[in-house]
Write an enzyme that holds these catalytic residues in place. Sequence first.
Site, PDB file in Angstrom:
ATOM      1  CG  ASP A  99      61.705  24.886  33.839  1.00 37.89           C
ATOM      2  OD1 ASP A  99      62.343  23.686  33.529  1.00 37.89           O
ATOM      3  OD2 ASP A  99      62.357  25.645  34.215  1.00 37.89           O
ATOM      4  CG  HIS A 141      60.315  26.552  42.306  1.00 42.92           C
ATOM      5  ND1 HIS A 141      61.236  27.222  43.147  1.00 42.92           N
ATOM      6  CD2 HIS A 141      60.783  25.253  41.973  1.00 42.92           C
ATOM      7  CE1 HIS A 141      62.115  26.388  43.143  1.00 42.92           C
ATOM      8  NE2 HIS A 141      62.042  25.132  42.637  1.00 42.92           N
ATOM      9  N   GLY A 149      58.999  26.472  37.537  1.00 41.48           N
ATOM     10  CA  GLY A 149      59.892  25.300  38.008  1.00 41.48           C
ATOM     11  C   GLY A 149      59.069  24.031  38.366  1.00 41.48           C
ATOM     12  CG  ASP A 176      63.590  21.135  46.298  1.00 38.94           C
ATOM     13  OD1 ASP A 176      62.822  20.277  46.005  1.00 38.94           O
ATOM     14  OD2 ASP A 176      64.344  21.412  45.762  1.00 38.94           O
ATOM     15  CG  HIS A 178      65.931  23.740  42.920  1.00 34.96           C
ATOM     16  ND1 HIS A 178      65.579  22.242  42.893  1.00 34.96           N
ATOM     17  CD2 HIS A 178      66.736  23.791  41.845  1.00 34.96           C
ATOM     18  CE1 HIS A 178      66.386  21.750  41.522  1.00 34.96           C
ATOM     19  NE2 HIS A 178      66.747  22.871  41.072  1.00 34.96           N
ATOM     20  CG  ASP A 265      65.790  18.577  44.264  1.00 37.56           C
ATOM     21  OD1 ASP A 265      65.640  18.678  45.504  1.00 37.56           O
ATOM     22  OD2 ASP A 265      65.335  19.337  43.845  1.00 37.56           O
ATOM     23  CE1 TYR A 304      62.385  17.154  39.257  1.00 37.23           C
ATOM     24  CE2 TYR A 304      64.294  17.930  40.916  1.00 37.23           C
ATOM     25  CZ  TYR A 304      62.769  17.708  40.486  1.00 37.23           C
ATOM     26  OH  TYR A 304      62.270  18.999  40.834  1.00 37.23           O
TER      27      TYR A 304
HETATM   28  O1  ZLV Z   1      62.724  20.676  42.620  1.00 36.15           O
HETATM   29  O2  ZLV Z   1      64.337  22.229  31.623  1.00 36.15           O
HETATM   30  O3  ZLV Z   1      66.680  26.169  34.916  1.00 36.15           O
HETATM   31  C1  ZLV Z   1      60.737  21.634  43.029  1.00 36.15           C
HETATM   32  C2  ZLV Z   1      61.921  21.555  42.511  1.00 36.15           C
HETATM   33  O4  ZLV Z   1      62.387  22.534  43.391  1.00 36.15           O
HETATM   34  C3  ZLV Z   1      65.560  26.417  34.544  1.00 36.15           C
HETATM   35  N1  ZLV Z   1      64.686  25.561  35.146  1.00 36.15           N
HETATM   36  C4  ZLV Z   1      65.091  27.383  33.756  1.00 36.15           C
HETATM   37  C5  ZLV Z   1      65.134  28.697  34.001  1.00 36.15           C
HETATM   38  C6  ZLV Z   1      65.587  28.971  32.865  1.00 36.15           C
HETATM   39  N2  ZLV Z   1      65.727  27.567  32.494  1.00 36.15           N
HETATM   40  C7  ZLV Z   1      65.589  27.147  31.317  1.00 36.15           C
HETATM   41  C8  ZLV Z   1      64.250  26.115  30.977  1.00 36.15           C
HETATM   42  C9  ZLV Z   1      64.930  24.810  31.154  1.00 36.15           C
HETATM   43  C10 ZLV Z   1      63.823  24.253  30.404  1.00 36.15           C
HETATM   44  C11 ZLV Z   1      63.978  22.722  30.342  1.00 36.15           C
HETATM   45  C12 ZLV Z   1      64.640  20.927  31.850  1.00 36.15           C
HETATM   46  C13 ZLV Z   1      64.217  19.962  30.913  1.00 36.15           C
HETATM   47  C14 ZLV Z   1      64.448  18.684  31.022  1.00 36.15           C
HETATM   48  C15 ZLV Z   1      65.160  18.270  32.305  1.00 36.15           C
HETATM   49  C16 ZLV Z   1      65.201  19.242  33.378  1.00 36.15           C
HETATM   50  C17 ZLV Z   1      65.068  20.597  33.115  1.00 36.15           C
HETATM   51  C18 ZLV Z   1      65.446  21.616  34.237  1.00 36.15           C
HETATM   52  N3  ZLV Z   1      64.863  22.729  34.289  1.00 36.15           N
HETATM   53  C19 ZLV Z   1      66.545  21.523  34.763  1.00 36.15           C
HETATM   54  N4  ZLV Z   1      66.373  22.654  35.872  1.00 36.15           N
HETATM   55  C20 ZLV Z   1      65.336  23.247  35.352  1.00 36.15           C
HETATM   56  C21 ZLV Z   1      65.049  24.664  36.000  1.00 36.15           C
HETATM   57  C22 ZLV Z   1      63.768  24.132  37.210  1.00 36.15           C
HETATM   58  C23 ZLV Z   1      64.089  23.239  38.183  1.00 36.15           C
HETATM   59  C24 ZLV Z   1      62.781  23.293  38.978  1.00 36.15           C
HETATM   60  C25 ZLV Z   1      63.202  22.448  40.312  1.00 36.15           C
HETATM   61  C26 ZLV Z   1      61.691  22.191  41.032  1.00 36.15           C
HETATM   62  C27 ZLV Z   1      59.815  20.662  42.509  1.00 36.15           C
HETATM   63 ZN    ZN Z   2      64.236  21.091  43.788  1.00 33.58          ZN
HETATM   64 CA    CA Z   3      65.589  24.473  49.797  1.00 33.05          CA
END
Ligand code: ZLV
Ligand code: ZN
Ligand code: CA
Length: 376
Positions: A99, A141, A149, A176, A178, A265, A304
């Site tokens: 991430d 995060h 994140g 947000d 999340h 989001d 996103y």
């Molecule tokens: O919007 O991930 O689900 C603030 C915000 O709140 C996860 N991450 C992690 C936890 C275990 N997983 C696996 C890792 C995934 C790695 C790749 C992505 C790749 C491409 C596109 C989207 C993702 C992705 N990652 C989607 N959701 C995750 C979350 C993190 C979300 C953070 C939100 C940040 C700015």
């Molecule tokens: Zn978010």
């Molecule tokens: Ca929130």
Amino acid sequence: MLLGAGRIVAYVDDINLRRAADRIPVVRNRASMVHELMKVYGLLELMKTVPSSPASEDYVKLFHSSDYINFLKAVTHTNDDDLSIEEEELEDTFGLGFDCPALPMLWSLVCHVAGGSMAAARLLTSGQASVAINWCGGWHHAQRDSASGFCYVNDVVLAIMQLRHKFAKVAYVDLDVHHGDGVENAFAFSRSVLTVSLHLKEDGFFPGTGTQDDVGEGEGRYFCLNVPYKAGLSDDNFVELLKSVVEEAVQVFAPDCLVVQCGGDALALDRLGGANISIDGYTRALSLLLRLQCPTMLLGGGGYEPANAARLWTSLTASVLGTSLDLEIPEHCFFERYGPSFDLAVTPSNRRDQNSSEYLAALKSSIKAHGEEIQK
Ligand code: ZLV
Ligand code: ZN
Ligand code: CA
């Protein structure tokens, strides 16, 4: 809806900050899109625009650990070939990995992002503005000693720490989709900062924390408020949750200053989202919060579908300024990114709202205790 009558609105506007935010992989170029849309709508002429400068290491250290900072700086100064640590190992090392990849010039990115929200905090503490906007901030995060994140630095925590020099009580509301876990953890033991997050909570959805029973710790018990919802949340239910649980808790807390993370989001059809909120829903939510009439910082965060985040934050800025915008997106350098509609609206999709009235009633009644406890 026009929200900001009689307020002095300031916007943190810095090319180097935008260039830094544009390099965050999942939101590449989003910061520039947001800025250009605000500009082509003529919003920059209606508010004070204020530059920011990168935060110092000492400033970032006010929240983050020296070990984490040293690691970020070391990663920055190491080229990919020298980086002998495998991706999975990086994930265990200060949260860098999938991430939060080890980006080139990462330390500079961290200082710029922290500096943007620091500039917004200064606008409020100095009394130069009653609403300060930094759409490049909101990275909720990041933890004291790890990235998480997509967030490498918790500009929100650092900004709240600055606000606390002038304002005894700060309320933080996180829209947000999340859970705002990094901000909550930073102030979990504090009665001076009320943290509130509304977020989607379902199996496997990041970060997995933020149940309604998570209310803060020790002295700070009841000064954390979590409002978890199910997929497909509609505008009416979103606004109703804000009215019935958030507004009351925040009113009872009676903050001297408010920080709103306006992560985009929760908008309908967001790639990483799962809620079904329109721009009108966000505007109604923000109008409730602005009724508190205290100095307010507005930050970005998730979002996103970059064009939709730009639509949202431009629309919220216009509302705060008390001006309305033509629905038709004006021609500008990112115009083609707004197709096929080329208009400013983000409307709800026809997905089902899984938040039944029974679920919402139970959620409200379990959270109600907050107001009473905060009052004590
Ligand atoms: O919007 O991930 O689900 C603030 C915000 O709140 C996860 N991450 C992690 C936890 C275990 N997983 C696996 C890792 C995934 C790695 C790749 C992505 C790749 C491409 C596109 C989207 C993702 C992705 N990652 C989607 N959701 C995750 C979350 C993190 C979300 C953070 C939100 C940040 C700015
Ligand atoms: Zn978010
Ligand atoms: Ca929130």
